[in-house]
Design a protein around this motif. Structure first.
Motif, PDB file in Angstrom:
ATOM      1  N   MET A  72       0.826  -1.205   0.000  1.00 55.35           N
ATOM      2  CA  MET A  72       0.000   0.000   0.000  1.00 55.35           C
ATOM      3  C   MET A  72       0.865   1.262   0.000  1.00 55.35           C
ATOM      4  O   MET A  72       0.514   2.256  -0.629  1.00 55.35           O
ATOM      5  CB  MET A  72      -0.953  -0.019   1.191  1.00 55.35           C
ATOM      6  N   VAL A  73       1.990   1.221   0.680  1.00 53.99           N
ATOM      7  CA  VAL A  73       2.930   2.349   0.659  1.00 53.99           C
ATOM      8  C   VAL A  73       3.499   2.497  -0.746  1.00 53.99           C
ATOM      9  O   VAL A  73       3.550   3.598  -1.299  1.00 53.99           O
ATOM     10  CB  VAL A  73       4.065   2.163   1.694  1.00 53.99           C
ATOM     11  N   GLU A  74       3.911   1.388  -1.323  1.00 52.92           N
ATOM     12  CA  GLU A  74       4.482   1.389  -2.668  1.00 52.92           C
ATOM     13  C   GLU A  74       3.495   1.964  -3.690  1.00 52.92           C
ATOM     14  O   GLU A  74       3.891   2.706  -4.592  1.00 52.92           O
ATOM     15  CB  GLU A  74       4.857  -0.040  -3.045  1.00 52.92           C
ATOM     16  N   GLU A  75       2.215   1.645  -3.523  1.00 53.09           N
ATOM     17  CA  GLU A  75       1.184   2.120  -4.445  1.00 53.09           C
ATOM     18  C   GLU A  75       0.734   3.548  -4.136  1.00 53.09           C
ATOM     19  O   GLU A  75      -0.067   4.117  -4.863  1.00 53.09           O
ATOM     20  CB  GLU A  75      -0.024   1.188  -4.382  1.00 53.09           C
ATOM     21  N   GLY A  76       1.221   4.107  -3.037  1.00 53.79           N
ATOM     22  CA  GLY A  76       0.846   5.462  -2.660  1.00 53.79           C
ATOM     23  C   GLY A  76      -0.486   5.558  -1.933  1.00 53.79           C
ATOM     24  O   GLY A  76      -1.016   6.652  -1.747  1.00 53.79           O
ATOM     25  N   ARG A  77      -1.041   4.433  -1.516  1.00 53.40           N
ATOM     26  CA  ARG A  77      -2.321   4.424  -0.814  1.00 53.40           C
ATOM     27  C   ARG A  77      -2.153   4.711   0.670  1.00 53.40           C
ATOM     28  O   ARG A  77      -3.119   5.037   1.355  1.00 53.40           O
ATOM     29  CB  ARG A  77      -3.023   3.081  -1.018  1.00 53.40           C
ATOM     30  N   LEU A  78      -0.942   4.552   1.197  1.00 57.57           N
ATOM     31  CA  LEU A  78      -0.619   4.845   2.597  1.00 57.57           C
ATOM     32  C   LEU A  78       0.634   5.702   2.644  1.00 57.57           C
ATOM     33  O   LEU A  78       1.565   5.480   1.868  1.00 57.57           O
ATOM     34  CB  LEU A  78      -0.320   3.554   3.363  1.00 57.57           C
ATOM     35  N   LYS A  79       0.651   6.639   3.574  1.00 55.54           N
ATOM     36  CA  LYS A  79       1.871   7.414   3.807  1.00 55.54           C
ATOM     37  C   LYS A  79       2.775   6.594   4.718  1.00 55.54           C
ATOM     38  O   LYS A  79       2.317   5.725   5.453  1.00 55.54           O
ATOM     39  CB  LYS A  79       1.526   8.743   4.463  1.00 55.54           C
TER      40      LYS A  79
END
Length: 116
Positions: free
Chosen positions: A11-18
């Protein structure tokens, strides 16, 4: 636990989580792991007629944050089936173990939520 950690990193990699949000989630997972090494998990599996899938395993201690892991289109799919995820999460906190929801439609859709 490894599965949840991989999901958070994705999710971080996809930009969905900071990164800060991921750090809090990872710390919570590690904290839960220390406190309850044999803890229970909320399991969610969703398949629709197009074959889209959600297959999640969430530590019970992270139930408050569980809705962040469910994609928006899947939340809408639950609403279409008259399933109130917030009510389910509230009930889950009080439940011990076992199947909560198991719905199979004629069109091939399947929604299953359980605790183990």
């Amino acid at each position: 636990m490894k599965e949840e950690i991989k999901r958070i990193l994705k999710m971080v990699e996809e930009g969905r989580l900071k990164a800060e949000e991921a750090e809090r989630l990872l710390e919570a997972i590690l904290d839960i792991q220390k406190k309850t090494p044999s803890g229970k998990f909320l399991k969610i599996k969703i398949e629709d007629e197009r074959g889209d899938k959600v297959n999640m395993s969430i530590p019970m201690g992270l139930i408050k944050m569980a809705t962040k892991f469910i994609p928006k289109d899947k939340k809408e799919h639950l609403k279409e089936k008259d399933i109130d995820i917030e009510e389910i999460l509230s009930t889950i906190k009080e439940s011990a173990e076992g199947e909560i929801i198991n719905i199979k439609d004629k069109d091939g859709s399947c929604i299953k939520i359980w605790i183990e």
